[in-house]
Each structure stands twice: as C-alpha cells, then as structure tokens.
Motif scaffolding. Structure first.
Motif, PDB file in Angstrom:
ATOM      1  N   THR A   1      -1.874   3.353 -15.555  1.00 29.58           N
ATOM      2  CA  THR A   1      -1.212   2.654 -14.449  1.00 29.58           C
ATOM      3  C   THR A   1      -0.252   3.622 -13.768  1.00 29.58           C
ATOM      4  N   ALA A   2      -0.673   4.137 -12.620  1.00 30.94           N
ATOM      5  CA  ALA A   2       0.154   5.060 -11.846  1.00 30.94           C
ATOM      6  C   ALA A   2       0.771   4.299 -10.681  1.00 30.94           C
ATOM      7  N   LEU A   3       2.109   4.322 -10.588  1.00 33.78           N
ATOM      8  CA  LEU A   3       2.827   3.531  -9.596  1.00 33.78           C
ATOM      9  C   LEU A   3       3.846   4.390  -8.843  1.00 33.78           C
ATOM     10  N   VAL A   4       4.168   3.922  -7.622  1.00 33.07           N
ATOM     11  CA  VAL A   4       5.344   4.417  -6.907  1.00 33.07           C
ATOM     12  C   VAL A   4       6.495   3.504  -7.358  1.00 33.07           C
ATOM     13  N   PHE A   5       7.261   3.953  -8.364  1.00 36.20           N
ATOM     14  CA  PHE A   5       8.300   3.048  -8.885  1.00 36.20           C
ATOM     15  C   PHE A   5       9.567   3.074  -8.040  1.00 36.20           C
ATOM     16  N   ASP A   6       9.669   4.073  -7.150  1.00 35.74           N
ATOM     17  CA  ASP A   6      10.801   4.100  -6.220  1.00 35.74           C
ATOM     18  C   ASP A   6      10.424   4.952  -5.013  1.00 35.74           C
ATOM     19  N   CYS A   7      11.073   4.690  -3.890  1.00 37.31           N
ATOM     20  CA  CYS A   7      10.789   5.451  -2.679  1.00 37.31           C
ATOM     21  C   CYS A   7      12.002   5.342  -1.752  1.00 37.31           C
TER      22      CYS A   7
ATOM     23  N   GLY B   1      11.911  -5.735   2.229  1.00 35.14           N
ATOM     24  CA  GLY B   1      11.075  -5.883   1.045  1.00 35.14           C
ATOM     25  C   GLY B   1       9.655  -5.399   1.204  1.00 35.14           C
ATOM     26  N   VAL B   2       9.325  -4.785   2.347  1.00 28.65           N
ATOM     27  CA  VAL B   2       7.975  -4.296   2.609  1.00 28.65           C
ATOM     28  C   VAL B   2       7.981  -2.777   2.511  1.00 28.65           C
ATOM     29  N   GLY B   3       7.215  -2.230   1.572  1.00 28.44           N
ATOM     30  CA  GLY B   3       7.181  -0.782   1.435  1.00 28.44           C
ATOM     31  C   GLY B   3       6.323  -0.349   0.257  1.00 28.44           C
ATOM     32  N   TYR B   4       6.406   0.936  -0.051  1.00 30.77           N
ATOM     33  CA  TYR B   4       5.548   1.525  -1.081  1.00 30.77           C
ATOM     34  C   TYR B   4       6.051   1.281  -2.504  1.00 30.77           C
ATOM     35  N   LYS B   5       7.267   0.798  -2.644  1.00 27.89           N
ATOM     36  CA  LYS B   5       7.806   0.585  -3.984  1.00 27.89           C
ATOM     37  C   LYS B   5       6.931  -0.393  -4.765  1.00 27.89           C
ATOM     38  N   ARG B   6       6.588  -0.011  -5.989  1.00 26.04           N
ATOM     39  CA  ARG B   6       5.712  -0.776  -6.899  1.00 26.04           C
ATOM     40  C   ARG B   6       4.248  -0.746  -6.464  1.00 26.04           C
ATOM     41  N   GLY B   7       3.926   0.081  -5.473  1.00 21.84           N
ATOM     42  CA  GLY B   7       2.532   0.226  -5.052  1.00 21.84           C
ATOM     43  C   GLY B   7       1.763   1.130  -6.006  1.00 21.84           C
TER      44      GLY B   7
END
Length: 330
Positions: free
Chosen positions: A320-326, A152-158
């Motif tokens: 709002t710019a997000l990493v929605f998936d990675c 659960g730790v990562g760039y997703k939703r960052g």
C-alpha cells in the motif's frame, strides 16, 4: 500591553502553564521586533500600514486568542477586539525575506511536495516544480491546488496506483467537491475540459525522466453499449458508457521516455528532489502485466468482462503506497 491585559485574567482563572508559556513566547518575539528599530511607515488605528497589509504578528496574536476562546478562557468579543498595531519594521523584513527567496530571474519558485509512505512506513519525499508555462497555467495551478489540499480536496491519502516500466501513476480523485452546492475551489473545475484545451496547445513531450503530468484524456476510447431501458412505462434505447473519463487529477512521473503518455497527459512540471524515491517506488513488487497472454487476448476479443477486471489490476503494487502528506514548499 495587550498581552499583559490578557495574562492577568488568565492567571486568575487557573489556565495551565502551556498557554502561559505560549503568551510569554509571543510577548518576547514582539518585544524583540519593537526594539529592533523605529517604524518605517505610518500606522493606522486598525493595525494596517499605508500599503493596507496586516502585520504577521497580528495573526499570531489572534491565533492564541482563538485557542483561548476555544478553551473557554476568553469570550469571543475579546478576540475581535485584540487587533492593535505592531511595528512596520517587521512587515519590511518579511517583504525582504520573500524577495531573497526569489530566483535570479525574479520569480518565486512554485514547488509542491508529496510525502510517500509504503505499508504505513515513511518512504521519502518528492518535490515538484511547475514550469510557469503560459500555455499551461490552468494545469500547473491545478496541480499546486491539489498539493495544498483546498477544502479537503487534494492528493493527501491518495494511492500510488500503477508502476509501469517508464513511469508511475497515482493521485486519481473521484470527487473534487465536498460542498453542498457541488462546486469546487480547485483550478480548472470538476472536469478536464480546460486541460484538454491546454494539451492541444502544449508542445512538450514525455521524452526524459522526472516529468510530471496530469491525465487529461483516456488512453483508449471509452467503451459504449446500446441497451433497452424502461422509462415511464416505455422501452427506450439508451447508450451506456463503461468507465469514467479522466478528470485531470491523476498524476504521472516519468522514469524515462514515455511516448505513450503524449497526447493524453498534460505536462505541468518536473521533479527537482526525490527522484530516487520515484525509482524506488517503481521497483516495488507488483501484479504481473499479462496483456500478452493468449487467455487474456481471447477474453478481450470475446468482450469478457472478467478480462477487463483483470486488466485493471495489472502493474498495481502489492504494498500500500500512499501520499500520506502533501503541500507547497515555502
């Protein structure tokens, strides 16, 4: 045979056509592999070959059984029992596919991707290949781990947090562990200590567009202040630090030479696809940088906290710019 053994009780219990179709598809795939050729390696009774690797279809079979167990169709004991061998021809084929995906130098590319959205709308995909630099092993694997979203730790939703003239920034995490013991599975640990050592050894510079780096050191010295604090009924002089030091998670992607990142960011890779997405992000409307304003300079000289708060908002996008998936590109 095992699929026939599963299908009979399934149909008797009235399972829907979707599950039956899944089993039928898996059965056809395994049948095709069985008729493709004779096994090339001896099989053990536990489903492994002489090299000790389980075959890919065994995991597919177990996934179907686990799903049926979740639905209450099969007992958990049936899942553990369903580990019959499949032909070794498929294992050889998988090994051949992995070899064909390798680069001419014999190395399999290590590429992470970031899917970007702006105001909840897909914006584009950025693919980053790490350099495989022996001096930056920890930093490169740390970036890939954060793309994988381990535990659960990562760039997703960052968030993409800042849009500067020569680079964009984003992905900073405040927490690298969600486990009870506080440990993390991300390479490098909870701090950027190991990354700092690699930064001291690295000779790369932010001299071209498309470089990807991790923030390792603060851009300026952390502000400290001495103050009195009551501890056990006594006034004790303590030093308080304002702000948090970087933990080696925030990434920067250059759009041109960015010498101000040298010495504070560890370069781990380069953009191989999606540079147009990076440049489009940089052009989004953002908060104006007023560092040259006389009022701002006066506030900084007076150590007015309101100036510090205002500075945190400079160069931030209005959208709002997000990493929605990675993830990792296979």
């Amino acid at each position: 045979e095992i699929l026939d053994w599963q299908r009979s009780p399934i149909q008797k219990m009235g399972v829907g056509s979707i599950v039956t179709e899944r089993l039928s598809l898996l059965h056809r795939r395994e049948t095709a592999v069985c008729h493709a050729g004779a096994p090339t390696r001896a099989q053990r009774s536990d489903g492994t070959s002489e090299r000790g690797h389980r075959h890919p279809f065994e995991n597919s079979r177990r996934d179907v059984l686990l799903e049926l167990t979740t639905l209450g169709v099969l007992g958990s004991s049936l899942v553990s029992a369903a580990t019959v061998p499949v032909p070794a021809a498929r294992a050889d084929e998988a090994a051949g596919e992995a070899a064909s995906a390798a680069t001419p130098g014999g190395k399999v590319p290590r590429v992470g991707f970031l899917e970007i959205s702006v105001d909840r709308k897909p914006f584009g995909r950025i693919e980053v290949e790490v350099f495989s630099d022996p001096n930056v092993k920890v930093g490169e694997q740390r970036f890939l781990d954060l793309c994988k979203e381990i535990q659960g730790v990562g760039y997703k939703r960052g968030k993409i947090s800042r849009l500067l003239d020569s680079y964009i920034q984003g992905g900073a995490l405040t927490n690298l562990s969600y486990t009870a013991d506080g440990r993390t599975a991300i390479t490098g640990g909870l701090t950027a200590e190991l990354l700092e050592e690699e930064l001291d050894r690295s000779t790369r510079r932010h001299d071209v567009a498309g470089l990807v780096s991790l923030n390792v050191r603060p851009k300026k010295d952390m502000e400290t202040k001495d103050m009195l604090k009551a501890i056990d009924g006594k006034l004790v002089n303590v030093t308080q630090t304002f702000g948090m030091p970087p933990n080696g998670t925030e990434f920067s992607i250059t759009t041109g030479p960015a010498p101000d990142l040298d010495g504070i960011n560890l370069i781990v890779g380069r953009v191989i696809a999606g540079m147009d997405v990076v440049e489009a992000l940089q052009q989004l409307p953002k908060v104006k940088n007023n560092q040259n304003s006389a009022f701002f300079k006066a506030g900084k000289m007076a150590k007015d906290r309101r100036a510090d708060v205002a500075e945190l908002g400079f160069d931030r996008p209005f959208s709002t710019a997000l990493v929605f998936d990675c993830g990792i590109k296979i």
